[in-house]
Design a protein around this motif. Structure first.
Motif, PDB file in Angstrom:
ATOM      1  N   LEU A  64      41.311  23.938  32.992  1.00 40.22           N
ATOM      2  CA  LEU A  64      42.380  23.387  31.813  1.00 40.22           C
ATOM      3  C   LEU A  64      42.399  24.367  30.634  1.00 40.22           C
ATOM      4  O   LEU A  64      43.350  24.353  30.154  1.00 40.22           O
ATOM      5  CB  LEU A  64      41.966  21.924  31.536  1.00 40.22           C
ATOM      6  N   VAL A  65      41.286  24.827  30.168  1.00 39.70           N
ATOM      7  CA  VAL A  65      41.200  25.620  29.091  1.00 39.70           C
ATOM      8  C   VAL A  65      41.740  26.834  29.313  1.00 39.70           C
ATOM      9  O   VAL A  65      42.405  27.519  28.450  1.00 39.70           O
ATOM     10  CB  VAL A  65      39.702  25.821  28.414  1.00 39.70           C
ATOM     11  N   GLU A  66      41.454  27.482  30.336  1.00 37.67           N
ATOM     12  CA  GLU A  66      42.165  28.846  31.024  1.00 37.67           C
ATOM     13  C   GLU A  66      43.805  28.704  30.839  1.00 37.67           C
ATOM     14  O   GLU A  66      44.434  29.623  30.799  1.00 37.67           O
ATOM     15  CB  GLU A  66      41.662  29.132  31.995  1.00 37.67           C
ATOM     16  N   ARG A  67      44.148  27.422  31.284  1.00 37.36           N
ATOM     17  CA  ARG A  67      45.607  27.226  31.073  1.00 37.36           C
ATOM     18  C   ARG A  67      46.089  27.001  29.963  1.00 37.36           C
ATOM     19  O   ARG A  67      47.362  27.504  29.648  1.00 37.36           O
ATOM     20  CB  ARG A  67      45.923  26.039  32.070  1.00 37.36           C
ATOM     21  N   HIS A  68      45.407  26.646  28.706  1.00 34.87           N
ATOM     22  CA  HIS A  68      45.599  26.451  27.539  1.00 34.87           C
ATOM     23  C   HIS A  68      44.563  26.797  26.807  1.00 34.87           C
ATOM     24  O   HIS A  68      44.017  26.242  26.143  1.00 34.87           O
ATOM     25  CB  HIS A  68      45.917  25.039  27.321  1.00 34.87           C
ATOM     26  N   PRO A  69      44.586  28.279  26.523  1.00 41.83           N
ATOM     27  CA  PRO A  69      43.422  28.863  25.796  1.00 41.83           C
ATOM     28  C   PRO A  69      43.477  28.507  24.353  1.00 41.83           C
ATOM     29  O   PRO A  69      44.640  28.271  24.038  1.00 41.83           O
ATOM     30  CB  PRO A  69      43.727  30.531  25.948  1.00 41.83           C
ATOM     31  N   PRO A  70      42.613  28.537  23.690  1.00 44.68           N
ATOM     32  CA  PRO A  70      42.463  28.229  22.126  1.00 44.68           C
ATOM     33  C   PRO A  70      43.316  29.197  21.427  1.00 44.68           C
ATOM     34  O   PRO A  70      43.532  30.418  21.746  1.00 44.68           O
ATOM     35  CB  PRO A  70      40.770  28.666  21.812  1.00 44.68           C
ATOM     36  N   GLY A  71      43.899  28.665  20.486  1.00 45.01           N
ATOM     37  CA  GLY A  71      44.867  29.318  19.898  1.00 45.01           C
ATOM     38  C   GLY A  71      46.156  29.409  20.368  1.00 45.01           C
ATOM     39  O   GLY A  71      47.400  29.930  19.397  1.00 45.01           O
ATOM     40  N   SER A  72      46.638  28.874  21.683  1.00 45.99           N
ATOM     41  CA  SER A  72      47.898  28.862  22.057  1.00 45.99           C
ATOM     42  C   SER A  72      48.579  27.562  21.773  1.00 45.99           C
ATOM     43  O   SER A  72      48.244  26.708  21.247  1.00 45.99           O
ATOM     44  CB  SER A  72      47.760  29.075  23.466  1.00 45.99           C
ATOM     45  N   THR A  73      50.052  27.748  22.100  1.00 44.66           N
ATOM     46  CA  THR A  73      50.746  26.802  21.749  1.00 44.66           C
ATOM     47  C   THR A  73      51.368  26.495  23.084  1.00 44.66           C
ATOM     48  O   THR A  73      51.768  27.230  24.012  1.00 44.66           O
ATOM     49  CB  THR A  73      51.848  26.836  20.797  1.00 44.66           C
ATOM     50  N   ALA A  74      51.704  24.897  23.285  1.00 47.60           N
ATOM     51  CA  ALA A  74      52.679  24.616  24.543  1.00 47.60           C
ATOM     52  C   ALA A  74      53.062  23.366  24.224  1.00 47.60           C
ATOM     53  O   ALA A  74      52.733  22.561  23.395  1.00 47.60           O
ATOM     54  CB  ALA A  74      51.552  24.540  25.629  1.00 47.60           C
ATOM     55  N   PRO A  75      54.201  22.913  24.953  1.00 50.72           N
ATOM     56  CA  PRO A  75      54.575  21.441  24.877  1.00 50.72           C
ATOM     57  C   PRO A  75      53.597  20.411  25.249  1.00 50.72           C
ATOM     58  O   PRO A  75      52.871  20.791  26.171  1.00 50.72           O
ATOM     59  CB  PRO A  75      55.957  21.604  25.694  1.00 50.72           C
ATOM     60  N   VAL A  76      53.718  19.502  24.692  1.00 52.39           N
ATOM     61  CA  VAL A  76      52.710  18.395  25.245  1.00 52.39           C
ATOM     62  C   VAL A  76      53.210  17.968  26.387  1.00 52.39           C
ATOM     63  O   VAL A  76      54.257  17.569  26.737  1.00 52.39           O
ATOM     64  CB  VAL A  76      53.037  17.105  24.149  1.00 52.39           C
ATOM     65  N   PRO A  77      52.374  17.717  27.477  1.00 51.18           N
ATOM     66  CA  PRO A  77      52.896  17.365  28.862  1.00 51.18           C
ATOM     67  C   PRO A  77      53.465  16.138  28.765  1.00 51.18           C
ATOM     68  O   PRO A  77      52.942  15.318  28.151  1.00 51.18           O
ATOM     69  CB  PRO A  77      51.358  17.347  29.548  1.00 51.18           C
ATOM     70  N   ASP A  78      54.657  16.029  29.619  1.00 48.92           N
ATOM     71  CA  ASP A  78      55.373  14.742  29.681  1.00 48.92           C
ATOM     72  C   ASP A  78      55.944  13.930  28.502  1.00 48.92           C
ATOM     73  O   ASP A  78      56.491  12.754  28.354  1.00 48.92           O
ATOM     74  CB  ASP A  78      54.455  13.524  30.497  1.00 48.92           C
ATOM     75  N   ALA A  79      55.938  15.055  27.412  1.00 47.05           N
ATOM     76  CA  ALA A  79      56.545  14.379  26.143  1.00 47.05           C
ATOM     77  C   ALA A  79      57.804  14.652  26.315  1.00 47.05           C
ATOM     78  O   ALA A  79      58.752  15.507  26.967  1.00 47.05           O
ATOM     79  CB  ALA A  79      56.106  15.244  25.015  1.00 47.05           C
ATOM     80  N   THR A  80      58.872  13.767  25.281  1.00 46.35           N
ATOM     81  CA  THR A  80      60.263  13.892  25.518  1.00 46.35           C
ATOM     82  C   THR A  80      60.724  15.256  24.757  1.00 46.35           C
ATOM     83  O   THR A  80      61.820  15.921  25.556  1.00 46.35           O
ATOM     84  CB  THR A  80      60.927  12.669  24.944  1.00 46.35           C
ATOM     85  N   GLY A  81      60.201  15.576  23.815  1.00 49.30           N
ATOM     86  CA  GLY A  81      60.523  17.060  23.085  1.00 49.30           C
ATOM     87  C   GLY A  81      59.768  17.904  23.985  1.00 49.30           C
ATOM     88  O   GLY A  81      58.563  18.062  24.406  1.00 49.30           O
ATOM     89  N   LYS A  82      60.587  19.254  24.002  1.00 50.16           N
ATOM     90  CA  LYS A  82      59.919  20.491  24.560  1.00 50.16           C
ATOM     91  C   LYS A  82      59.242  21.531  23.615  1.00 50.16           C
ATOM     92  O   LYS A  82      59.194  22.601  23.974  1.00 50.16           O
ATOM     93  CB  LYS A  82      60.640  20.990  25.654  1.00 50.16           C
TER      94      LYS A  82
END
Length: 564
Positions: A64-82
């Motif tokens: 999970l950390v490798e998919r979302h490494p420290p310092g990265s940004t990503a939309p919150v899963p299943d959130a209405t906003g992307k």
């Protein structure tokens, strides 16, 4: 009914997983039908399953950390906003909810998972196979955080092969040694930073109690502890306090400047005894004699002026009273001298040099970077070892290059040691009990001294108090192996073999992780190297002797007489 028993599965080295879990579940469903040995084998299997489950959790968090490494940004899963947002804002909170941990604990889990998954995957694999536990994996990951990734992997390669067969204490000691070697300059800097932070703190507790915490360098703390311990032991068994209480009281008295080794009550009792056994010097005492008596005791004159003899009459009641017989000051002085001669002298007891043993190789003394070691504490930097060696007494250690075991303690010292005592302490290092890292408290005659056991090196083993007593419990046996190993056999057939301390850490450039000098656990019926006919066994139970209780001692709680 299952076709394979848990013991057979473990003997076949079945990896933990669904099959072992099902077998363990079926066996554990009927605990009343299992023997003690079968219960213990099922517990052993359950421990492996627990390790496996923890490692799977960590590996998945690492992915999970490798998919979302420290310092990265990503939309919150299943959130209405992307809209991408920093992962650090939402990932720890999501993990905390899923694992029922606090957010701070979840951050720690993610950090550990990231390090094991990315930097130390071999450690994670050993954990998942059930060969090491979570604490061992965390120790490797945490200890190597002070190194860069390449150096951390080099330490892992040196440590991991023997990690499954040693205790947590020994694993951490090996890690410290390997890290010293991988980064000697960094080790010196880290020590200096830690030394700069030394302090004394107070903790106020309930029940009218409190604690003082005193930090310092390894050399300072070991020398202070050994001085305090030696002084406390010198008071003798007639002191009603436990050894732990004596240490505590002496420490406070030393800090407050009120320490007094000679108990005044004992002095007064001795004076009375001697005075009663000698003829009186007269019926009166001059002022000069009284002053002499006071100077001799340094306390109250009245308590040291003799016994009661003769009679007198109370002017008010007419009742006969004892009239004190005066005793010559020389008699009192002799009595005080006799009791003082039986009390320890703090300077003579403690000594004036640090009471620590530092092991350092010749190349380190000549400027090399190989770390030294304070016996009973662990590795120290080469710089610190050289500094301590410069002010200490020297002892020559001759070791076997093949096994690293101590062969000869030598006598090249300024003050020659009690050679055999020091040799066995140096050979064993710590308690030779199964998986024990406690300080040596007793030198045990393997073959009882009272039954023609000789006081020689191969009949002496260093033990803590608990394992000294354990040898005498019904069903337990200790076997001496031809290679110097000491094999302990439990009533249910579990075996654990310990070996003398391995000194190759001071003579080789790599951390020794395998070989006869390792302390290792041997499972029942798998020690093919032990020929019972070639070892010497000790059966210590006596007819009619009751079972010995083996309490779990606290560190330092070892003031009862040795059970020779």
């Amino acid at each position: 009914m299952v076709d394979t028993t848990v013991e057979e599965a473990l003997a076949a080295q079945m990896l933990p997983g669904g099959a072992l879990a099902a077998l363990c579940e079926a066996t554990a469903a009927v605990p009343g039908e299992l023997s003690d040995r079968e219960l213990l084998k099922t517990v052993e299997a359950a421990v492996q399953l627990e390790r496996w489950a923890g490692a799977v959790r960590t590996r998945l968090l690492g992915a999970l950390v490798e998919r979302h490494p420290p310092g990265s940004t990503a939309p919150v899963p299943d959130a209405t906003g992307k809209t991408p947002v920093p992962v650090a804002r939402w990932l720890p909170s999501q993990v905390a909810i899923a694992t029922h941990l606090t957010e701070e604990q979840a951050r720690g889990e993610l950090g550990m998972a990231e390090r094991l998954y990315r930097v130390l995957p071999e450690t994670l694999a050993e954990w998942e196979a059930g060969r090491i536990g979570e604490r061992a994996a965390e120790a490797i990951a945490e200890s190597t955080q002070v190194l860069d990734d390449d150096a951390a992997r080099a330490v892992q390669a040196a440590i991991l092969p023997g990690a499954s067969t040693i205790t947590q204490t020994r694993l951490r000691a090996r890690l410290r040694t390997a890290i010293h070697r991988a980064d000697p300059d960094g080790a010196a800097r880290r020590h200096q930073r830690a030394f700069d932070d030394r302090e004394v703190t107070i903790s106020r507790s309930d029940n009218g109690m409190g604690s003082l915490w005193l930090s310092g360098s390894a050399a300072q703390t070991e020398a202070s502890w050994n001085s305090l311990d030696r002084l406390a032991r010198s008071l003798g068994t007639e002191d009603p306090r436990t050894l732990a209480q004596r240490r505590c009281d002496l420490a406070h008295e030393l800090l407050q400047g009120t320490v007094t080794i000679t108990d005044l009550t004992s002095v007064m009792t001795a004076v009375s005894t001697v005075a009663n056994s000698r003829p009186a010097a007269g019926t009166a005492t001059s002022a000069g004699t009284a002053q002499a008596a006071e100077a001799t005791t340094g306390t109250e004159t009245t308590a040291a002026t003799g016994t009661q003899a003769g009679t007198a009459t109370n002017a008010t009641t007419g009742v006969a009273l004892d009239e004190p017989t005066r005793v010559d000051a020389e008699v009192i002085a002799t009595a005080v001298a006799e009791i003082l001669a039986c009390k320890p002298d703090p300077n003579a007891t403690i000594g004036r040099k640090p009471l620590i043993q530092v092991v350092v190789s010749l190349d380190t003394l000549l400027g090399g970077s190989r770390p030294g070691e304070i016996t009973g504490h662990g590795p120290i930097s080469a710089t610190t070892a050289r500094a301590l060696a410069a002010g200490g007494d020297w002892k020559r250690l001759v070791t076997d290059p093949a096994t690293g075991q101590l062969l000869d303690y030598g006598r090249n010292t300024y003050r020659p040691p009690a050679n055999l005592h020091d040799h066995v302490h140096g050979r064993d290092g710590t308690c030779r009990g199964p998986d024990c890292e406690r300080r040596i408290r007793d030198l045990d005659h393997h073959q009882d001294w009272g039954k023609d056991g000789h006081t020689v090196e191969d009949n002496l083993f260093g033990l803590c108090q608990r394992h000294h007593k354990l040898k005498d419990v019904t069903g337990w046996h200790a076997l001496v192996r031809p290679d110097g190993g000491l094999t302990w056999i439990s009533p249910d057939g579990y075996q654990s073999t310990t070996y003398p301390k391995d000194y190759r850490v001071f003579t080789e450039d790599t951390v020794v992780t395998e070989g006869v000098a390792d302390r290792r656990v041997i499972k029942p019926d798998t020690d093919t190297g032990t020929d019972v006919s070639s070892v010497r066994t000790r059966f210590t139970r006596l007819a009619g002797e009751g079972e010995l209780a083996i309490p779990e001692p606290r560190d330092g709680d070892d003031d009862t007489p040795a059970p020779f």
